[in-house]
Write an enzyme that holds these catalytic residues in place. Structure first.
Site, PDB file in Angstrom:
ATOM      1  N   SER A   1       5.120  -1.797  11.518  1.00 36.67           N
ATOM      2  CA  SER A   1       5.740  -2.267  12.748  1.00 36.67           C
ATOM      3  C   SER A   1       5.256  -3.683  13.056  1.00 36.67           C
ATOM      4  O   SER A   1       5.427  -4.589  12.254  1.00 36.67           O
ATOM      5  CB  SER A   1       5.449  -1.289  13.901  1.00 36.67           C
ATOM      6  OG  SER A   1       6.311  -1.527  14.984  1.00 36.67           O
TER       7      SER A   1
ATOM      8  N   GLU B   1      12.666  -2.240   7.373  1.00 36.72           N
ATOM      9  CA  GLU B   1      13.057  -1.052   8.135  1.00 36.72           C
ATOM     10  C   GLU B   1      13.128  -1.438   9.599  1.00 36.72           C
ATOM     11  O   GLU B   1      12.710  -2.528   9.980  1.00 36.72           O
ATOM     12  CB  GLU B   1      12.023   0.062   7.929  1.00 36.72           C
ATOM     13  CG  GLU B   1      10.584  -0.321   8.287  1.00 36.72           C
ATOM     14  CD  GLU B   1      10.255  -0.351   9.769  1.00 36.72           C
ATOM     15  OE1 GLU B   1      10.817   0.480  10.518  1.00 36.72           O
ATOM     16  OE2 GLU B   1       9.438  -1.190  10.187  1.00 36.72           O
TER      17      GLU B   1
ATOM     18  N   HIS C   1       9.590   3.761  10.801  1.00 35.12           N
ATOM     19  CA  HIS C   1       9.110   4.456  11.992  1.00 35.12           C
ATOM     20  C   HIS C   1       9.443   5.945  11.873  1.00 35.12           C
ATOM     21  O   HIS C   1      10.275   6.483  12.602  1.00 35.12           O
ATOM     22  CB  HIS C   1       9.732   3.849  13.249  1.00 35.12           C
ATOM     23  CG  HIS C   1       9.195   2.490  13.596  1.00 35.12           C
ATOM     24  ND1 HIS C   1       9.434   1.374  12.816  1.00 35.12           N
ATOM     25  CD2 HIS C   1       8.411   2.084  14.633  1.00 35.12           C
ATOM     26  CE1 HIS C   1       8.836   0.333  13.379  1.00 35.12           C
ATOM     27  NE2 HIS C   1       8.217   0.735  14.460  1.00 35.12           N
TER      28      HIS C   1
END
Length: 345
Positions: free
Chosen positions: A141, A249, A320
């Site tokens: 992230s 992602e 995630h």
């Protein structure tokens, strides 16, 4: 010696010098350095380079997570600080990272969570110090900003994988342990139904490995969270995709936003010269009830990536999600989109 003789001798000397340079063997680029594998019982720094530790209960949970991995947690000096929505000021968070790399007792570095904040401290990191003291750092992230900076500015292999706040998973821990403690080849496989939903044996379509564009390739890995990759465009830490296999992602981003971010990366030259692409999971990005003809993430990926003319594989367990891979950013990987395989040799 007259002028004509002098020029002739000068020309011969210059030609000889050029020939010597041409004959000299090129120096191979060693690429980013992979840190030494950890050993059970090693001390690792617990840091908060982005969002803060919210409570003492959370902190104890993070320490327990480290111990469950067979490691000993060492809290960074500013670990429990708070500044706005950050785990301390930019200088405090950067100081903790520099301290962790400089501390000879610390063998690895594990962030508590992502959130937001890593991009604000990149200019405060001591890249010369970090390059001299390579250590394992893992996260995803917002930690993407650290992956890009440490790979490109310090020549360090880092690991895109769970943070300490991530849900524990036997699947994820297997890849995480391989990255932190191992050094051999890794074959990446997606989780099966026994991990995803034991009550329903069919695997969700998003976890089906597919070749969006066929082909086989190899190259060093670069990438992370798509939002961060786009946000760093135009900065000294922009993704350098040349000769790389790029992966990305995201979570809770509408398909049109994913289109916008991919377009930004394309226009910024981030994919120029890339050898291949691995698309991970796009969690909660598609509408729950799409309208007829409405584009989904899969449509966006096909429209934006297929024209690049390089191998593209989709559906990787990166992102995630609870059950995910730990991918070594900066290491050499092999991608076979035709066979749906992805490995570290």
């Amino acid at each position: 010696m007259d002028r004509r003789e002098f020029l002739a001798l000068t020309t011969i000397a210059a030609a000889g010098s050029a020939m010597a340079k041409t004959d000299r063997a090129p120096v191979a680029d060693p690429g980013p350095k992979r840190p030494e594998p950890l050993n059970p019982g090693d001390r690792v720094a617990v840091v908060a380079p982005a969002s803060p530790v919210e409570s003492a209960e959370d902190l104890e949970g993070f320490f327990k997570r480290v111990r469950n991995l067979g490691l000993e947690p060492v809290p960074a000096p500013n670990l429990e600080k708070k500044y706005g929505f950050f785990g301390g000021t930019d200088h405090e968070r950067a100081d903790d990272l520099n301290w962790a790399f400089a501390n000879p007792e610390v063998k690895g570095i594990l962030p508590v969570r992502g959130g937001y904040g890593c991009s604000r401290l990149l200019h405060l990191l001591d890249y010369k110090l970090i390059k001299k003291n390579p250590k394992a750092l893992c996260g995803y992230s917002d930690i993407t900003a650290l992956h890009l900076a440490l790979s490109q500015k310090a020549g360090l292999v880092t690991y895109h994988g769970p943070v300490l706040a991530s849900s524990e998973s036997a699947f994820s821990d297997g890849y995480l342990r391989q990255a932190l403690f191992g050094s051999g080849p890794v074959e990446f496989k997606n989780p099966g139904w026994e991990y995803l939903n034991p009550e329903h044996p069919e695997v969700p379509p998003s976890y089906e490995i597919r070749a969006l564009s066929p082909g086989r390739t190899s190259g060093r890995l670069a990438g992370g969270n798509l939002t961060l990759l786009a946000a760093l465009c135009g900065t000294p830490y922009q993704l350098e995709g040349k000769n790389k296999i790029v992966f990305f992602e995201d979570v809770k981003e509408a398909p049109y936003r994913i289109d916008r971010m991919l377009t930004q990366l394309i226009h910024s030259g981030c994919f120029k010269g890339a050898r291949g692409i691995v698309a991970g999971q796009f969690t909660d990005c598609d509408p729950e009830e799409p309208k007829d003809g409405e584009w989904l993430v899969a449509d966006v990926l096909k429209d934006r990536l297929a024209p690049l003319g390089i191998p593209v594989m989709t559906g990787a367990a990166i992102g995630h999600i609870t059950h995910k891979w730990t991918v070594p950013v900066g290491a050499v990987a092999e991608l076979d989109a035709d066979e749906g395989t992805f490995r570290i040799p």
